[in-house]
Design an enzyme around this catalytic site. Sequence first.
Site, PDB file in Angstrom:
ATOM      1  N   ASP A 129       0.817  -1.217   0.000  1.00  0.00           N
ATOM      2  CA  ASP A 129       0.000   0.000   0.000  1.00  0.00           C
ATOM      3  C   ASP A 129       0.855   1.274   0.000  1.00  0.00           C
ATOM      4  O   ASP A 129       1.957   1.277   0.542  1.00  0.00           O
ATOM      5  CB  ASP A 129      -0.908  -0.012   1.237  1.00  0.00           C
ATOM      6  CG  ASP A 129      -2.030   0.999   1.143  1.00  0.00           C
ATOM      7  OD1 ASP A 129      -2.382   1.402   0.024  1.00  0.00           O
ATOM      8  OD2 ASP A 129      -2.558   1.387   2.207  1.00  0.00           O
TER       9      ASP A 129
ATOM     10  N   ASN B 245     -10.768  -2.816  -5.312  1.00  0.00           N
ATOM     11  CA  ASN B 245      -9.961  -1.885  -6.124  1.00  0.00           C
ATOM     12  C   ASN B 245     -10.553  -1.601  -7.508  1.00  0.00           C
ATOM     13  O   ASN B 245     -10.142  -0.648  -8.177  1.00  0.00           O
ATOM     14  CB  ASN B 245      -8.513  -2.366  -6.251  1.00  0.00           C
ATOM     15  CG  ASN B 245      -7.703  -2.221  -4.973  1.00  0.00           C
ATOM     16  OD1 ASN B 245      -6.825  -3.022  -4.680  1.00  0.00           O
ATOM     17  ND2 ASN B 245      -7.986  -1.199  -4.176  1.00  0.00           N
TER      18      ASN B 245
HETATM   19  C1  IPE Z   1      -5.307  -2.639   0.057  1.00  0.00           C
HETATM   20  O1  IPE Z   1      -5.014  -1.295  -0.134  1.00  0.00           O
HETATM   21  C2  IPE Z   1      -5.227  -3.379  -1.237  1.00  0.00           C
HETATM   22  C3  IPE Z   1      -3.901  -3.510  -1.821  1.00  0.00           C
HETATM   23  C4  IPE Z   1      -2.795  -2.978  -1.360  1.00  0.00           C
HETATM   24  C5  IPE Z   1      -3.835  -4.307  -3.003  1.00  0.00           C
HETATM   25  P1  IPE Z   1      -6.154  -0.208  -0.403  1.00  0.00           P
HETATM   26  O2  IPE Z   1      -5.454   1.069  -0.655  1.00  0.00           O
HETATM   27  O3  IPE Z   1      -7.079  -0.690  -1.452  1.00  0.00           O
HETATM   28  O4  IPE Z   1      -6.923  -0.190   0.972  1.00  0.00           O
HETATM   29  P2  IPE Z   1      -7.783   0.968   1.658  1.00  0.00           P
HETATM   30  O5  IPE Z   1      -8.747   1.478   0.622  1.00  0.00           O
HETATM   31  O6  IPE Z   1      -6.836   2.023   2.100  1.00  0.00           O
HETATM   32  O7  IPE Z   1      -8.435   0.306   2.813  1.00  0.00           O
HETATM   33  C1  IPE Z   2      -1.563   0.202  -3.326  1.00  0.00           C
HETATM   34  O1  IPE Z   2      -1.310   1.567  -3.350  1.00  0.00           O
HETATM   35  C2  IPE Z   2      -1.774  -0.388  -4.689  1.00  0.00           C
HETATM   36  C3  IPE Z   2      -3.116  -0.936  -4.929  1.00  0.00           C
HETATM   37  C4  IPE Z   2      -4.125  -0.880  -4.112  1.00  0.00           C
HETATM   38  C5  IPE Z   2      -3.327  -1.571  -6.198  1.00  0.00           C
HETATM   39  P1  IPE Z   2      -2.505   2.607  -3.357  1.00  0.00           P
HETATM   40  O2  IPE Z   2      -2.853   2.896  -4.770  1.00  0.00           O
HETATM   41  O3  IPE Z   2      -3.612   2.144  -2.518  1.00  0.00           O
HETATM   42  O4  IPE Z   2      -1.794   3.872  -2.720  1.00  0.00           O
HETATM   43  P2  IPE Z   2      -2.459   4.910  -1.715  1.00  0.00           P
HETATM   44  O5  IPE Z   2      -2.959   4.129  -0.556  1.00  0.00           O
HETATM   45  O6  IPE Z   2      -3.542   5.606  -2.458  1.00  0.00           O
HETATM   46  O7  IPE Z   2      -1.329   5.814  -1.341  1.00  0.00           O
HETATM   47 MG    MG Z   3      -4.064   2.422  -0.558  1.00  0.00          MG
END
Ligand code: IPE
Ligand code: IPE
Ligand code: MG
Length: 246
Positions: free
Chosen positions: A26, A74
């Site tokens: 993340d 996602n």
């Molecule tokens: C969790 O991260 C999913 C992955 C890293 C693949 P998210 O960014 O989707 O989670 P939330 O929305 O902060 O809970």
């Molecule tokens: C994790 O990084 C990747 C996926 C969920 C695919 P994020 O895209 O959630 O990054 P933040 O949380 O917005 O910084």
């Molecule tokens: Mg995230």
Amino acid sequence: MGIFKKKQNYSIENIVMPEHVAIIMDGNGRWAKKRGLPRSAGHSAGAKNFRKIIRYCSDIGIKYLTMYAFSTENWKRPEDEVGALMKLFKQYLEEALRDFKDDTIKLQFIGDTTAFSEEIQSLMKDAVEGSRNRDGMVLNLAMNYGGRSEIVMAAKKLAEKAAKGELSANDITEKMISDSIYTAGQPDPDLIIRPSGEYRTSNFLLWQSAYSEYVIMDKLWPDFSTDDMNFALLEYAKRNRRFGGV
Ligand code: IPE
Ligand code: IPE
Ligand code: MG
């Protein structure tokens, strides 16, 4: 759960190692935002780091590594962001098929892969087939993975058996559920690492994480280094796991 800032140079010599490590990758979006870049640039940097960290985990002898790459939630993201992520998956799979002939890592997917394009599904299938007989680290790549939907899948499998008269509802055990989910046959994760500082599971390994140790780190995924990995492993080694006992 604790939050930790980066320090330097952690040695993992002679420590108690987890057998199964899981990582929530993340923070890609925030990493990009900090640099005034589009979110897709954060995902590219994250994908690059993914390659580095899986290699490192394999080198230090981790037996099972689960990487959360894309959740069932996602898909809610803007179309161009989802498209950029699909492109990166495709690139990684093509690279795995083309360049990793002598690799020892055994690749598996956890999640509902039927949601991906035919092309990506076919690459996933080839990558899994191509690594099936390897004896190194098992890499579970969580793609379109959701802990709740995984438990629903297990419930459906067992309900079907019950409907056919092969199983009585009263005889359902925890082991039967463990055997009906994506990670069947694997040990539960010992350590779950979440970079980016968020204190939540985001639907990751809900069943399997009943007794996992969490390490939350204040580091965005593209910046998460091998030294950060060592830090998390050292933190794990210090934990006293009681599993409800004394
Ligand atoms: C969790 O991260 C999913 C992955 C890293 C693949 P998210 O960014 O989707 O989670 P939330 O929305 O902060 O809970
Ligand atoms: C994790 O990084 C990747 C996926 C969920 C695919 P994020 O895209 O959630 O990054 P933040 O949380 O917005 O910084
Ligand atoms: Mg995230």
